[in-house]
Design an enzyme around this catalytic site. Structure first.
Site, PDB file in Angstrom:
ATOM      1  N   ARG A  22      -9.629   1.516   8.476  1.00 20.64           N
ATOM      2  CA  ARG A  22      -9.225   0.157   8.844  1.00 20.64           C
ATOM      3  C   ARG A  22     -10.327  -0.569   9.601  1.00 20.64           C
ATOM      4  NH1 ARG A  22      -3.298   1.099   8.885  1.00 20.64           N
ATOM      5  NH2 ARG A  22      -2.218  -0.869   9.084  1.00 20.64           N
ATOM      6  N   ARG A  74      -0.635  -8.511  13.494  1.00 17.56           N
ATOM      7  CA  ARG A  74      -1.204  -7.488  12.592  1.00 17.56           C
ATOM      8  C   ARG A  74      -2.057  -8.142  11.506  1.00 17.56           C
ATOM      9  NH1 ARG A  74       3.916  -4.792  10.543  1.00 17.56           N
ATOM     10  NH2 ARG A  74       2.580  -3.407   9.365  1.00 17.56           N
ATOM     11  N   ARG A 108      11.081  -1.540  10.875  1.00 24.45           N
ATOM     12  CA  ARG A 108      10.016  -1.039  11.746  1.00 24.45           C
ATOM     13  C   ARG A 108       9.848  -1.977  12.927  1.00 24.45           C
ATOM     14  NH1 ARG A 108       4.782   0.491   8.132  1.00 24.45           N
ATOM     15  NH2 ARG A 108       3.806  -0.501   9.917  1.00 24.45           N
ATOM     16  N   ARG A 151      11.421  -6.088   4.923  1.00 24.89           N
ATOM     17  CA  ARG A 151      11.202  -4.664   4.654  1.00 24.89           C
ATOM     18  C   ARG A 151      12.127  -3.784   5.496  1.00 24.89           C
ATOM     19  NH1 ARG A 151       5.254  -2.076   4.986  1.00 24.89           N
ATOM     20  NH2 ARG A 151       5.358  -2.573   7.205  1.00 24.89           N
ATOM     21  N   LYS A 189       0.825  -1.216   0.000  1.00 31.18           N
ATOM     22  CA  LYS A 189       0.000   0.000   0.000  1.00 31.18           C
ATOM     23  C   LYS A 189       0.858   1.264   0.000  1.00 31.18           C
ATOM     24  CE  LYS A 189      -2.330  -0.621   3.862  1.00 31.18           C
ATOM     25  NZ  LYS A 189      -1.741  -1.888   4.326  1.00 31.18           N
TER      26      LYS A 189
HETATM   27  P1  AMP Z   1       0.657   1.089   8.822  1.00 33.13           P
HETATM   28  O1  AMP Z   1       1.885   1.905   8.604  1.00 33.13           O
HETATM   29  O2  AMP Z   1      -0.505   1.545   7.965  1.00 33.13           O
HETATM   30  O3  AMP Z   1       0.916  -0.380   8.723  1.00 33.13           O
HETATM   31  O4  AMP Z   1       0.197   1.380  10.335  1.00 33.13           O
HETATM   32  C1  AMP Z   1       1.033   1.056  11.437  1.00 33.13           C
HETATM   33  C2  AMP Z   1       0.204   0.981  12.699  1.00 33.13           C
HETATM   34  O5  AMP Z   1      -0.418   2.250  12.946  1.00 33.13           O
HETATM   35  C3  AMP Z   1      -0.954  -0.011  12.661  1.00 33.13           C
HETATM   36  O6  AMP Z   1      -0.552  -1.341  12.960  1.00 33.13           O
HETATM   37  C4  AMP Z   1      -1.871   0.575  13.736  1.00 33.13           C
HETATM   38  O7  AMP Z   1      -1.397   0.299  15.038  1.00 33.13           O
HETATM   39  C5  AMP Z   1      -1.718   2.072  13.512  1.00 33.13           C
HETATM   40  N1  AMP Z   1      -2.712   2.567  12.523  1.00 33.13           N
HETATM   41  C6  AMP Z   1      -2.461   3.136  11.310  1.00 33.13           C
HETATM   42  N2  AMP Z   1      -3.610   3.468  10.690  1.00 33.13           N
HETATM   43  C7  AMP Z   1      -4.607   3.117  11.525  1.00 33.13           C
HETATM   44  C8  AMP Z   1      -6.032   3.167  11.441  1.00 33.13           C
HETATM   45  N3  AMP Z   1      -6.660   3.662  10.370  1.00 33.13           N
HETATM   46  N4  AMP Z   1      -6.755   2.704  12.511  1.00 33.13           N
HETATM   47  C9  AMP Z   1      -6.140   2.234  13.607  1.00 33.13           C
HETATM   48  N5  AMP Z   1      -4.807   2.120  13.740  1.00 33.13           N
HETATM   49  C10 AMP Z   1      -4.033   2.558  12.709  1.00 33.13           C
END
Ligand code: AMP
Length: 220
Positions: A84, A163, A152, A121, A9
Site C-alpha cells: 500500500r 481512507r 466494518r 457493504r 479487491k
Molecule cells: P483493507 O481490508 O485492505 O481495506 O484494510 C483495512 C485496514 O487495515 C486499512 O485501512 C489499514 O488501516 C490496514 N491495512 C491493511 N493493509 C495494510 C497495508 N498494506 N499497509 C498499511 N495498513 C494496512
C-alpha cells in the site's frame, strides 16, 4: 491486487485465489483477526484502522514476510491490500527474489461509486463473505453460511472519505511504480462482479503468458 477501498479487491482476490488454487493473503483480514483476538498486534492496529489511516510499514511488512515463509506459498499466492506504499512495494520486490515475477492487477473505480459501495457493504462475521445491501432493505444473514452480517467499523462515511484520501496520497503512486512492468494490467472495476472476474482472468492469463515468453527469451 491493487485498487482503492471498495474497488472489489477482496471479492475478486477470493475468486481468483480459489480458481488458481493459491492462498489469498489479505493484510486487512489478518489485522482484523488480530483485533478480534485482542493480540498485541491487534491492540496496536485497532485505533489506526478505525481512523482510516495505514498501519506502519514495519508491522505489515513483518506480517507479509512471515506469511510468505509458509510452504503453501511455494507455487504462488495472491496478495490483497499489500503493498500500500512505495516502501512496502520495494521491500516486497526484495522478498520475492528468486520467485516468478509479480503479476499486478489494478482495479479502477471512481470515488462516488466507491463511497456508495462501501456504505452498503456488509461482511459475514462467520465466513467473511462480502455482500452489498440495498438501501432500506438489508440482508438479515449470510447467503453462504447463515452467519450474521456486520458493517466494518471503517466503512462509515467519514472514515471511508479518509481512507480514500490516504489511498490517493500513499497508495496510488504504486500504480506508477508498477505501470512500466510487463506484468502490470489495469481492469475496469466498475462493471459487475462476474464481468470483472472474467476480465481479470483474461488479463492474468495474458500477463502470465507474456511473463513466460520473456523468461524463455532471457534463458535463450
Ligand atoms: P483493507 O481490508 O485492505 O481495506 O484494510 C483495512 C485496514 O487495515 C486499512 O485501512 C489499514 O488501516 C490496514 N491495512 C491493511 N493493509 C495494510 C497495508 N498494506 N499497509 C498499511 N495498513 C494496512
Amino acid at each position: 491486487m491493487l485498487g482503492p477501498p471498495g474497488a472489489g479487491k477482496g471479492t475478486q482476490a477470493n475468486r481468483l485465489a480459489k480458481s488458481q488454487g493459491i492462498p489469498h493473503i489479505s493484510t486487512g483480514d489478518i489485522l482484523r483477526e488480530a483485533v478480534q483476538s485482542e493480540t498485541e498486534l491487534g491492540r496496536q492496529a485497532k485505533a489506526i484502522m478505525d481512523s482510516g489511516q495505514l498501519v506502519s510499514d514495519e508491522i505489515v511488512i513483518g506480517i507479509v514476510r512471515e506469511r510468505l515463509e509458509r510452504s503453501d506459498t511455494a507455487s504462488g499466492f495472491l496478495l490483497d491490500g499489500f503493498p500500500r506504499t512505495v516502501n512496502q512495494a520495494e521491500v516486497l520486490d526484495g522478498l520475492l527474489e528468486g520467485r516468478d515475477p509479480l503479476i499486478v492487477v489494478d482495479l479502477h473505480v471512481e470515488d462516488e461509486e466507491l463511497v456508495r459501495r462501501l456504505s452498503r457493504r456488509r461482511v459475514c462475521g462467520s465466513c467473511g463473505a462480502i455482500f452489498g445491501v440495498l438501501q432500506g432493505e438489508g440482508l438479515a444473514s449470510c447467503e453462504s453460511c447463515g452467519g450474521s452480517l456486520e458493517q466494518r467499523s471503517d466503512d462509515q462515511e467519514g472514515v471511508v472519505r479518509e481512507r480514500l484520501a490516504v489511498y490517493r496520497h500513499k497508495t496510488q503512486p504504486l500504480v506508477d511504480f508498477y505501470r512500466g512492468r510487463q506484468t502490470f494490467c489495469a481492469v475496469d472495476g466498475a462493471q459487475s462482479e462476474t464481468v470483472v472476474a472474467a476480465a481479470i482472468a483474461i488479463a492474468v492469463d495474458e500477463t502470465d503468458a507474456e511473463k513466460n515468453i520473456t523468461a524463455e527469451r532471457t534463458t535463450a
